[in-house]
Design an enzyme around this catalytic site. Structure first.
Site, PDB file in Angstrom:
ATOM      1  N   LEU A 425       0.863  -1.191   0.000  1.00 44.09           N
ATOM      2  CA  LEU A 425       0.000   0.000   0.000  1.00 44.09           C
ATOM      3  C   LEU A 425       0.895   1.235   0.000  1.00 44.09           C
ATOM      4  O   LEU A 425       1.146   1.849   1.032  1.00 44.09           O
ATOM      5  CB  LEU A 425      -0.915   0.014   1.232  1.00 44.09           C
ATOM      6  CG  LEU A 425      -2.201  -0.789   1.087  1.00 44.09           C
ATOM      7  CD1 LEU A 425      -1.913  -2.273   1.188  1.00 44.09           C
ATOM      8  CD2 LEU A 425      -3.200  -0.391   2.149  1.00 44.09           C
ATOM      9  N   GLU A 427       1.036   3.842  -2.912  1.00 38.58           N
ATOM     10  CA  GLU A 427       0.709   4.283  -4.274  1.00 38.58           C
ATOM     11  C   GLU A 427       1.731   5.269  -4.829  1.00 38.58           C
ATOM     12  O   GLU A 427       2.033   5.262  -6.023  1.00 38.58           O
ATOM     13  CB  GLU A 427      -0.682   4.930  -4.309  1.00 38.58           C
ATOM     14  CG  GLU A 427      -1.842   3.939  -4.254  1.00 38.58           C
ATOM     15  CD  GLU A 427      -2.178   3.475  -2.858  1.00 38.58           C
ATOM     16  OE1 GLU A 427      -1.504   3.902  -1.904  1.00 38.58           O
ATOM     17  OE2 GLU A 427      -3.130   2.680  -2.705  1.00 38.58           O
ATOM     18  N   GLN A 449      -6.278   0.206  -6.839  1.00 39.26           N
ATOM     19  CA  GLN A 449      -7.399  -0.638  -6.407  1.00 39.26           C
ATOM     20  C   GLN A 449      -8.732   0.096  -6.602  1.00 39.26           C
ATOM     21  O   GLN A 449      -9.701  -0.487  -7.042  1.00 39.26           O
ATOM     22  CB  GLN A 449      -7.204  -1.061  -4.960  1.00 39.26           C
ATOM     23  CG  GLN A 449      -8.049  -2.237  -4.601  1.00 39.26           C
ATOM     24  CD  GLN A 449      -7.431  -3.031  -3.481  1.00 39.26           C
ATOM     25  OE1 GLN A 449      -7.504  -2.630  -2.319  1.00 39.26           O
ATOM     26  NE2 GLN A 449      -6.803  -4.144  -3.798  1.00 39.26           N
ATOM     27  N   PHE A 450      -8.734   1.362  -6.284  1.00 38.06           N
ATOM     28  CA  PHE A 450      -9.850   2.254  -6.608  1.00 38.06           C
ATOM     29  C   PHE A 450      -9.216   3.554  -7.089  1.00 38.06           C
ATOM     30  O   PHE A 450      -8.170   3.964  -6.569  1.00 38.06           O
ATOM     31  CB  PHE A 450     -10.727   2.526  -5.378  1.00 38.06           C
ATOM     32  CG  PHE A 450     -11.571   1.355  -4.961  1.00 38.06           C
ATOM     33  CD1 PHE A 450     -12.912   1.284  -5.333  1.00 38.06           C
ATOM     34  CD2 PHE A 450     -11.039   0.329  -4.212  1.00 38.06           C
ATOM     35  CE1 PHE A 450     -13.692   0.191  -4.957  1.00 38.06           C
ATOM     36  CE2 PHE A 450     -11.811  -0.765  -3.829  1.00 38.06           C
ATOM     37  CZ  PHE A 450     -13.146  -0.833  -4.211  1.00 38.06           C
ATOM     38  N   ALA A 451      -9.866   4.209  -8.045  1.00 39.81           N
ATOM     39  CA  ALA A 451      -9.315   5.463  -8.569  1.00 39.81           C
ATOM     40  C   ALA A 451      -9.054   6.459  -7.453  1.00 39.81           C
ATOM     41  O   ALA A 451      -8.106   7.256  -7.530  1.00 39.81           O
ATOM     42  CB  ALA A 451     -10.281   6.071  -9.581  1.00 39.81           C
ATOM     43  N   PHE A 453      -7.662   6.220  -4.762  1.00 42.34           N
ATOM     44  CA  PHE A 453      -6.350   6.155  -4.122  1.00 42.34           C
ATOM     45  C   PHE A 453      -5.255   6.814  -4.959  1.00 42.34           C
ATOM     46  O   PHE A 453      -4.109   6.891  -4.534  1.00 42.34           O
ATOM     47  CB  PHE A 453      -6.006   4.704  -3.761  1.00 42.34           C
ATOM     48  CG  PHE A 453      -6.990   4.129  -2.789  1.00 42.34           C
ATOM     49  CD1 PHE A 453      -7.157   4.710  -1.543  1.00 42.34           C
ATOM     50  CD2 PHE A 453      -7.806   3.059  -3.129  1.00 42.34           C
ATOM     51  CE1 PHE A 453      -8.103   4.222  -0.645  1.00 42.34           C
ATOM     52  CE2 PHE A 453      -8.745   2.570  -2.245  1.00 42.34           C
ATOM     53  CZ  PHE A 453      -8.904   3.152  -0.993  1.00 42.34           C
ATOM     54  N   HIS A 494     -14.479   5.503  -2.391  1.00 42.17           N
ATOM     55  CA  HIS A 494     -14.361   4.398  -3.346  1.00 42.17           C
ATOM     56  C   HIS A 494     -15.270   4.625  -4.549  1.00 42.17           C
ATOM     57  O   HIS A 494     -15.629   3.675  -5.236  1.00 42.17           O
ATOM     58  CB  HIS A 494     -14.770   3.065  -2.706  1.00 42.17           C
ATOM     59  CG  HIS A 494     -13.823   2.560  -1.670  1.00 42.17           C
ATOM     60  ND1 HIS A 494     -13.754   3.074  -0.416  1.00 42.17           N
ATOM     61  CD2 HIS A 494     -12.901   1.565  -1.708  1.00 42.17           C
ATOM     62  CE1 HIS A 494     -12.852   2.421   0.284  1.00 42.17           C
ATOM     63  NE2 HIS A 494     -12.313   1.504  -0.473  1.00 42.17           N
TER      64      HIS A 494
END
Ligand code: TPP
Ligand code: MG
Length: 691
Positions: A425, A427, A449-451, A453, A494
């Site tokens: 984790l 980014e 994993q999700f935009a 982030f 999310h």
């Protein structure tokens, strides 16, 4: 522009530790580079004070005892480096001519950044010297990625990643130390500890008595301290051994190098925060006069005097040449053209969709493969990994698990861990690592994993990758896959649509496919683009239904809008999941109102190619823009402005903009429905607009 010939002493940019015993002149070479760096840094400060150099200058005076030996010891034919604002001496050793570096400071037409960046914000990407941005700590991940790229190409390279005592507190530094250890990458992390971050002493940066090198143990790597102010020969030996160990073990290492900041933070620094006598103490520890005295003792004062005279003459001649170089023309077209690396010819793709997800889904003979968008993306990733050896796929949980949305399902099994792997984790450092890979010839595809982030990596995406070509001329081909969008009760963090957030930054491209075929095409088109491309993947579209996906030789058409239906009453522009809601609204108004809308799926959000839509609007005179993201500063604002500013007076009615409310994305389904455009709201808004 003819550059002055450098003194013979500087003919070699290299040094081997063994030379210290065998060659009496080896240490003189180190002195020559250190002295040139010092006198050039001082001269640059004078030129700044005379108003001949703009911005500011952060000198490397006091850092030469570290940076020059290290740059001399590095293997410039394969190693990777990124200097900080204290690394002028390293730049001189690494590549180019003193004039190249002076051109950068003068910000003239011949500067390596084409005068688009100031003072030491340059590099030499073609020689693996990665340019710095102001955001300290950001470059260590770039070095880590480019070093990995070198290793993947089979070259036993070492990376050199520098950061100051102040920068040691940044998230990127921590993230990258962890990442490099995890991936076992041969990077020498070097802390330039000059005991100050601008005006803030180390005692106010981290807990008292902290020795920064001891952090190495926490990352499972070796670390030690080195006082680079004491004896240059010792520094050479210590660094030489460390570089050798990193090269052979392929493990990262952390060195806390004690250095000096002899001239304060930058040209404007008054240094009144120093304790009485502190500055004198720095100068007393300066390794350069100590080295000179040592060399005078062995080689004689006359030899050193002659070297100094020659170096100074070279410096003055170089200043003269660079000062006389033409200024930049300020040509706007040239600057605009350099925001992006130009398109290259299509890659030689095998003209097929490629392997289907599994045999059970293989099409009956002759029938097109039926994929949902997630499967289409998976197929495109498979095709890329199969046909393009420079590709790799990374992200959180994308390996064994196949990704949060299973888009990377099965890739690890088929392509193996070096090319398909999970990331921690982190980014920011993972994106910075991708930048480094991309600068060195790889083409990483990173899944967020999700935009949402991406905000963790905003500096790397929007400032570092996005500006890379403009300021350095280097291509940075990245694909960042961003599962985005709402309607799934995932709440504020999310569900967001972040296209406006990012695409207002120059240097980023953006694709937002709405069908399985476009998703497949978009991934190929994004992959072969030589720039960072954000691929917006609406989560609700991943499994919205299957559709035929075929090999489409015109896959690059995804960079232009697609006309989904013809009409004469209004031009209707949308993208993403809203394409489907727009289509239903078009049906409704065709049936109930006998009004036909010309519907466009934008597909490419940056760069915008609006010719066909403009032509439609010229005919219909009415514009509807619909998008899922928030209204204020939303993408629709740009679309409406662009589409109407030329022909505003010929419009038959005010443009209609339908978007989400200006709220964080709320969680409960009732609230989220109130927040985002729904079928009912779209129809109501259009009906009211039609009057
Ligand atoms: C991430 C970030 N925050 C703030 C700054 C503004 N800034 C520029 S230099 C500096 C101090 C840096 O200290 P250090 O890392 O110790 O390097 P030094 O200048 O001492 O060599 C600061 C705060 C920056 N460049 N980057
Ligand atoms: Mg410092």
């Amino acid at each position: 522009m003819a550059f002055p010939t450098a003194p013979a002493l500087l003919a070699s940019h290299d040094l081997r530790v063994t030379e210290l015993e065998k060659n009496p002149d080896a240490l003189l070479r180190v002195y020559g580079w250190m002295q040139l760096a010092r006198s050039a840094d001082n001269r640059i400060l004078d030129l700044f004070r005379q108003g001949l150099i703009k911005g500011t200058v952060c000198g490397g005076q006091g850092n030469e005892g570290l940076i020059v030996p290290l740059a001399l010891l590095a293997d410039k034919s394969m190693d990777v480096i990124s200097f900080t604002h204290r690394g002028f001496g390293g730049h001189l050793v690494w590549s180019g001519h003193l004039c190249d570096h002076l051109n950068q400071y003068f910000a003239n037409a011949a500067s390596p950044t084409k005068a688009r960046e100031g003072n030491i914000h340059h590099g030499d990407p073609s020689h693996r010297s990665l340019p710095m941005i102001s955001h300290l700590g950001a470059m260590v991940s770039n070095v880590t990625g480019a070093t990995d790229s070198q290793r993947r190409f089979g070259r036993p390279a070492v990376g050199f990643a520098f950061f100051g005592d102040g920068s040691s507190s940044t998230g990127d530094v921590h993230e990258t130390l962890n990442l490099a250890s995890l991936l076992s990458l041969p990077v020498l992390f070097v802390i330039e500890n000059n005991r100050y971050a601008y005006s803030t002493p180390v005692s106010e940066q981290f807990a008292a008595k902290t020795e920064l090198w001891r952090r190495a143990a926490g990352y499972g790597i070796e670390g030690f301290a080195l006082d680079a102010t004491v004896d240059v020969a010792t520094t050479v030996r210590t660094l030489g051994a460390a570089i050798e160990k990193v090269r052979t073990t392929s493990r990262p290492m952390l060195i806390e190098a004690h250095t000096l900041r002899l001239r304060g933070h930058a040209a404007y620094d008054t240094c009144d925060y120093l304790q009485p006598g502190e500055s004198e103490g720095f100068f007393a520890r300066d390794p350069l006069p100590k080295l000179r005295a040592q060399l005078v003792a062995t080689l004689g004062a006359a030899r050193l005097d002659a070297v100094d005279v020659e170096l100074n003459a070279f410096l003055e001649a170089s200043v003269k040449v660079s000062f006389a170089a033409p200024r930049s023309s300020g040509d706007v077209a040239e600057m605009e053209a350099d925001v992006f690396e130009p398109a290259s010819p299509p890659l030689p793709w095998v003209p097929s969709v490629g392997a289907s997800l599994d045999d059970a889904r293989a099409p009956a003979s002759g029938a097109p493969t039926m994929f949902n968008a997630a499967q289409a993306l998976n197929a495109a990733l498979r095709k890329i990994l199969t046909e393009r050896p420079e590709s790799l796929v990374l992200g959180q949980d994308i390996a064994t698990y196949g990704g949060a949305f299973k888009v990377t399902d099965g890739l690890l099994k088929d392509f193996g861990r070096p090319r398909v792997f999970n990331t921690p984790l982190a980014e920011s450092s993972c994106t910075g690592y991708c930048i480094g890979l991309a600068l060195n010839g790889h083409r990483p595809i990173e899944e967020f994993q999700f935009a949402d982030f991406t905000t963790e990596a905003a500096t790397q995406i929007a400032l570092n990758a996005a500006t890379m070509h403009f300021r350095s001329g280097a291509a940075c081909p990245l694909v960042l896959r961003l599962p985005c969008g709402g309607g799934l009760t995932f709440g504020s963090f999310h569900s967001q649509e972040l296209e406006s957030f990012f695409l207002s930054m120059p240097g980023l491209k953006g694709l937002y496919p709405s069908t399985p075929q476009d998703a497949f095409n978009a991934l190929l088109a994004a992959y072969e683009d030589n720039n960072p491309v954000l691929l917006f993947e609406h989560k609700a579209l991943y499994r919205r239904g299957r559709a035929p996906v075929v090999w489409d030789p015109n896959y690059r058409d995804v960079w232009t809008p697609k006309k989904l239906r013809a009409g004469d009453h209004a031009t209707f522009v949308t993208y993403g999941e809203m394409t489907y809601l727009a289509g239903e609204a078009c049906d409704y108004f065709a049936t109930e109102y006998e009004k036909n809308f010309e519907l466009f799926d934008l597909r490419a959000l940056a760069p915008l190619k609006l010719d066909a839509i403009e032509a439609s609007l010229a005919r219909t005179g009415r514009l509807i823009v619909l998008h899922e993201g928030r209204r204020t500063h939303g993408f629709g604002a740009e679309l409406v402005a662009r589409l109407t500013e030329q022909h505003f007076s010929s419009l038959k009615s005010p443009p209609l903009r339908i978007a989400a409310l200006d709220l964080p994305v709320p969680f409960a389904p009732e609230l989220e429905n109130a927040f985002r455009p729904t079928q009912e709201k779209i129809i109501d808004r259009i009906a009211a607009w039609l009057g």
